[in-house]
Design a protein around this motif. Sequence first.
Motif, PDB file in Angstrom:
ATOM      1  N   GLY A 126       8.463   0.610  -8.862  1.00  0.00           N
ATOM      2  CA  GLY A 126       7.949   0.823 -10.205  1.00  0.00           C
ATOM      3  C   GLY A 126       7.813   2.305 -10.532  1.00  0.00           C
ATOM      4  O   GLY A 126       7.481   3.129  -9.670  1.00  0.00           O
ATOM      5  N   ALA A 127       8.046   2.647 -11.803  1.00  0.00           N
ATOM      6  CA  ALA A 127       8.041   4.055 -12.200  1.00  0.00           C
ATOM      7  C   ALA A 127       6.644   4.640 -12.282  1.00  0.00           C
ATOM      8  O   ALA A 127       6.470   5.848 -12.147  1.00  0.00           O
ATOM      9  CB  ALA A 127       8.742   4.206 -13.553  1.00  0.00           C
ATOM     10  N   ALA A 128       5.624   3.820 -12.489  1.00  0.00           N
ATOM     11  CA  ALA A 128       4.260   4.327 -12.638  1.00  0.00           C
ATOM     12  C   ALA A 128       3.291   3.319 -12.046  1.00  0.00           C
ATOM     13  O   ALA A 128       3.622   2.142 -11.847  1.00  0.00           O
ATOM     14  CB  ALA A 128       3.935   4.573 -14.115  1.00  0.00           C
ATOM     15  N   VAL A 129       2.083   3.796 -11.751  1.00  0.00           N
ATOM     16  CA  VAL A 129       1.022   2.947 -11.223  1.00  0.00           C
ATOM     17  C   VAL A 129       0.128   2.544 -12.382  1.00  0.00           C
ATOM     18  O   VAL A 129      -0.401   3.405 -13.102  1.00  0.00           O
ATOM     19  CB  VAL A 129       0.206   3.685 -10.145  1.00  0.00           C
ATOM     20  N   GLU A 130      -0.034   1.258 -12.581  1.00  0.00           N
ATOM     21  CA  GLU A 130      -0.838   0.784 -13.688  1.00  0.00           C
ATOM     22  C   GLU A 130      -2.309   1.098 -13.457  1.00  0.00           C
ATOM     23  O   GLU A 130      -2.782   1.201 -12.323  1.00  0.00           O
ATOM     24  CB  GLU A 130      -0.651  -0.726 -13.867  1.00  0.00           C
ATOM     25  N   THR A 131      -3.028   1.255 -14.563  1.00  0.00           N
ATOM     26  CA  THR A 131      -4.447   1.555 -14.498  1.00  0.00           C
ATOM     27  C   THR A 131      -5.201   0.407 -13.813  1.00  0.00           C
ATOM     28  O   THR A 131      -4.997  -0.762 -14.136  1.00  0.00           O
ATOM     29  CB  THR A 131      -5.013   1.774 -15.909  1.00  0.00           C
ATOM     30  N   GLY A 132      -6.042   0.773 -12.864  1.00  0.00           N
ATOM     31  CA  GLY A 132      -6.830  -0.233 -12.153  1.00  0.00           C
ATOM     32  C   GLY A 132      -6.140  -0.828 -10.950  1.00  0.00           C
ATOM     33  O   GLY A 132      -6.694  -1.722 -10.320  1.00  0.00           O
ATOM     34  N   THR A 133      -4.936  -0.377 -10.616  1.00  0.00           N
ATOM     35  CA  THR A 133      -4.214  -0.894  -9.459  1.00  0.00           C
ATOM     36  C   THR A 133      -3.978   0.237  -8.467  1.00  0.00           C
ATOM     37  O   THR A 133      -4.184   1.415  -8.771  1.00  0.00           O
ATOM     38  CB  THR A 133      -2.864  -1.512  -9.862  1.00  0.00           C
ATOM     39  N   ALA A 134      -3.572  -0.140  -7.274  1.00  0.00           N
ATOM     40  CA  ALA A 134      -3.284   0.833  -6.226  1.00  0.00           C
ATOM     41  C   ALA A 134      -1.981   0.441  -5.539  1.00  0.00           C
ATOM     42  O   ALA A 134      -1.453  -0.657  -5.729  1.00  0.00           O
ATOM     43  CB  ALA A 134      -4.429   0.890  -5.215  1.00  0.00           C
ATOM     44  N   SER A 165       0.833  -1.193   0.000  1.00  0.00           N
ATOM     45  CA  SER A 165       0.000   0.000   0.000  1.00  0.00           C
ATOM     46  C   SER A 165       0.874   1.252   0.000  1.00  0.00           C
ATOM     47  O   SER A 165       2.081   1.197   0.281  1.00  0.00           O
ATOM     48  CB  SER A 165      -0.923  -0.007   1.216  1.00  0.00           C
ATOM     49  N   THR A 166       0.252   2.378  -0.288  1.00  0.00           N
ATOM     50  CA  THR A 166       1.009   3.631  -0.336  1.00  0.00           C
ATOM     51  C   THR A 166       1.562   3.990   1.034  1.00  0.00           C
ATOM     52  O   THR A 166       2.701   4.456   1.160  1.00  0.00           O
ATOM     53  CB  THR A 166       0.112   4.757  -0.864  1.00  0.00           C
ATOM     54  N   SER A 167       0.766   3.773   2.096  1.00  0.00           N
ATOM     55  CA  SER A 167       1.247   4.078   3.449  1.00  0.00           C
ATOM     56  C   SER A 167       2.408   3.175   3.834  1.00  0.00           C
ATOM     57  O   SER A 167       3.377   3.626   4.463  1.00  0.00           O
ATOM     58  CB  SER A 167       0.098   3.924   4.450  1.00  0.00           C
ATOM     59  N   GLN A 168       2.358   1.902   3.454  1.00  0.00           N
ATOM     60  CA  GLN A 168       3.480   1.006   3.726  1.00  0.00           C
ATOM     61  C   GLN A 168       4.708   1.424   2.935  1.00  0.00           C
ATOM     62  O   GLN A 168       5.838   1.362   3.442  1.00  0.00           O
ATOM     63  CB  GLN A 168       3.086  -0.430   3.380  1.00  0.00           C
ATOM     64  N   PHE A 169       4.507   1.856   1.694  1.00  0.00           N
ATOM     65  CA  PHE A 169       5.644   2.283   0.881  1.00  0.00           C
ATOM     66  C   PHE A 169       6.341   3.489   1.492  1.00  0.00           C
ATOM     67  O   PHE A 169       7.581   3.588   1.458  1.00  0.00           O
ATOM     68  CB  PHE A 169       5.165   2.601  -0.534  1.00  0.00           C
ATOM     69  N   LEU A 170       5.580   4.418   2.048  1.00  0.00           N
ATOM     70  CA  LEU A 170       6.195   5.609   2.639  1.00  0.00           C
ATOM     71  C   LEU A 170       7.091   5.246   3.813  1.00  0.00           C
ATOM     72  O   LEU A 170       8.063   5.949   4.103  1.00  0.00           O
ATOM     73  CB  LEU A 170       5.103   6.589   3.083  1.00  0.00           C
ATOM     74  N   ARG A 171       6.788   4.155   4.496  1.00  0.00           N
ATOM     75  CA  ARG A 171       7.633   3.731   5.610  1.00  0.00           C
ATOM     76  C   ARG A 171       8.942   3.116   5.120  1.00  0.00           C
ATOM     77  O   ARG A 171       9.865   2.915   5.917  1.00  0.00           O
ATOM     78  CB  ARG A 171       6.887   2.709   6.478  1.00  0.00           C
ATOM     79  N   LEU A 172       9.029   2.791   3.835  1.00  0.00           N
ATOM     80  CA  LEU A 172      10.219   2.134   3.293  1.00  0.00           C
ATOM     81  C   LEU A 172      11.114   3.096   2.537  1.00  0.00           C
ATOM     82  O   LEU A 172      12.029   2.658   1.837  1.00  0.00           O
ATOM     83  CB  LEU A 172       9.797   0.990   2.356  1.00  0.00           C
ATOM     84  N   THR A 173      10.874   4.412   2.649  1.00  0.00           N
ATOM     85  CA  THR A 173      11.654   5.395   1.928  1.00  0.00           C
ATOM     86  C   THR A 173      12.358   6.327   2.900  1.00  0.00           C
ATOM     87  O   THR A 173      11.965   6.455   4.068  1.00  0.00           O
ATOM     88  CB  THR A 173      10.762   6.212   0.983  1.00  0.00           C
ATOM     89  N   ARG A 227       2.068   0.580  -4.505  1.00  0.00           N
ATOM     90  CA  ARG A 227       3.335   0.682  -5.212  1.00  0.00           C
ATOM     91  C   ARG A 227       3.885  -0.714  -5.477  1.00  0.00           C
ATOM     92  O   ARG A 227       3.765  -1.609  -4.628  1.00  0.00           O
ATOM     93  CB  ARG A 227       4.358   1.486  -4.396  1.00  0.00           C
ATOM     94  N   LEU A 228       4.509  -0.877  -6.634  1.00  0.00           N
ATOM     95  CA  LEU A 228       5.112  -2.150  -7.011  1.00  0.00           C
ATOM     96  C   LEU A 228       6.603  -2.077  -6.712  1.00  0.00           C
ATOM     97  O   LEU A 228       7.312  -1.222  -7.248  1.00  0.00           O
ATOM     98  CB  LEU A 228       4.880  -2.440  -8.484  1.00  0.00           C
ATOM     99  N   LEU A 229       7.074  -2.975  -5.841  1.00  0.00           N
ATOM    100  CA  LEU A 229       8.474  -2.999  -5.441  1.00  0.00           C
ATOM    101  C   LEU A 229       9.173  -4.219  -6.046  1.00  0.00           C
ATOM    102  O   LEU A 229       8.531  -5.238  -6.343  1.00  0.00           O
ATOM    103  CB  LEU A 229       8.593  -3.041  -3.915  1.00  0.00           C
ATOM    104  N   TYR A 230      10.499  -4.104  -6.168  1.00  0.00           N
ATOM    105  CA  TYR A 230      11.312  -5.181  -6.710  1.00  0.00           C
ATOM    106  C   TYR A 230      12.469  -5.452  -5.753  1.00  0.00           C
ATOM    107  O   TYR A 230      13.119  -4.522  -5.275  1.00  0.00           O
ATOM    108  CB  TYR A 230      11.874  -4.823  -8.088  1.00  0.00           C
ATOM    109  N   ALA A 231      12.702  -6.734  -5.480  1.00  0.00           N
ATOM    110  CA  ALA A 231      13.803  -7.149  -4.609  1.00  0.00           C
ATOM    111  C   ALA A 231      14.606  -8.224  -5.324  1.00  0.00           C
ATOM    112  O   ALA A 231      14.037  -9.135  -5.949  1.00  0.00           O
ATOM    113  CB  ALA A 231      13.279  -7.673  -3.276  1.00  0.00           C
TER     114      ALA A 231
END
Length: 480
Positions: A312-320, A272-280, A322-326
């Motif tokens: 991920g550089a952009a949010v795909e249509t219909g999704t919410a 989620s966006t809130s979880q992503f903010l905790r990882l930056t 953030r897409l992360l890569y490890a």
Amino acid sequence: MHFLSRSLGGIFLFALTLGLLGSAVALMRATPSAEGQGHRPPPAAERIFAADVVALDYRDLQPKLVAYGEIRSNRRLELRASAAGTILALAPAFEDGGMVRKGDVLVQLDPAQAQAVRDSAVASRTEAEAALAQAERALAIAGDDLEAARAQAGLRQKALQRQLDLNARGIGSAAVTEEAELAASAADQAVLSRRSALSQAQATLDQAGTALSRARIDLAEAERELSLTTLRAGFDGNLAAVSVVQGGLVSVNEMLGELIDPSALEVSFRVSTSQFLRLTDAQGEVLPLTAQVALETADAQVRSAAKLLRVGAAVETGTAGRLLYAQLQSARGFRPGDFVTVTLDEPLLEHVARLPAQAVDGNGALLALDHENRLYSAQARILRREGDTILVRSDLPQGTQVVARRSPLLGQGIKLRPLDQGASLDQSMIDLTPARRQALVAVVQKDATLSGPDRAGLLAQLQQERVPAAMVARLEQAGG
């Protein structure tokens, strides 16, 4: 007679009723006098409830974020036909799942036409080289002719000068002088002619050099076209989506298969966006956090450490979110397309306490005990939720006892009889033997009361090197 007996019966009942009423009146009169002498009923005793309590134990803890993702390879190569033709040979490993090495010949197309074009280009280059050599020799000869003409012109000029000297002394003749002048002029004209021939030879040499360069380019192109009839592996990997057979006819850019590097794997997962903010960090860059990637199977589990790389550089249509890569540290046992569980280590939280999730209500309120074991409400900030536990931060002092599981019967001001008084949520970590770990995994997988995220969280914790002792005890008790 019958009338008389009925009358006597009625009189008897009336007298009995009067007697009972008199006894009741006497009893009522006696009751106030007894109260006046201080005989009051004892007051009702205060009801005391019993509940489990835990002690707040503030520590620096590292939360874990559980997500689900897909394994993918970040090194893939589409095998396409760069030339049209018939497939003469295929590598023995050219099949789905086949393992090939870098430089192995995978597909060999019919090279006859490309070979003929290359041979023709070789012949053209040879002709251009011969023409260049001939032009170089012609240029050398033209240069020698020019030198000879210049020498001849010099001699003619000297003869003319001698004749002019004789004329000056009066011993020459006009006819001889004119003949000498004509000879000198002819010699000068011969020099101009040789210079023109030299220029023409230089131009021929330049043209021959250009022709040779063009022939070499044609040969290089022919050799490249010939090399395109042989398809080689660009790196070590496995083949997938193979769609050709030996003897088949392929066209230019036709898809023959795909080469995948099984050692260069990464996992993509969404948060989620809130979880992503905790990882930056403060600049919005993704922190280099570590993670554990697990592939669940019926009787085993494939695990690998991973490191968070990018978002991920952009949010795909219909999704919410953030897409992360490890990036996986060990690719053994994983394949692209696997659905895995990712347990990400979040940044460290300072001065937080771990409590059961039922210890707070919807507004984040705790029920704490005072020195008289009476309950009072205190506010806590829920920072993380991890399965059936939460991480909170509160103004309550260290060691304060709070109700572990709230109940509608409990509220502020109620006196409580604590159970397991002074016990805190067990934070001790223990090591597990492989057999014990497998038995606990079986208990979690068979528990039908667990939701999908809760089961995944427990399985992820069980795959750690050290696991909470309280969780182990609870699972072993549930498993009988």
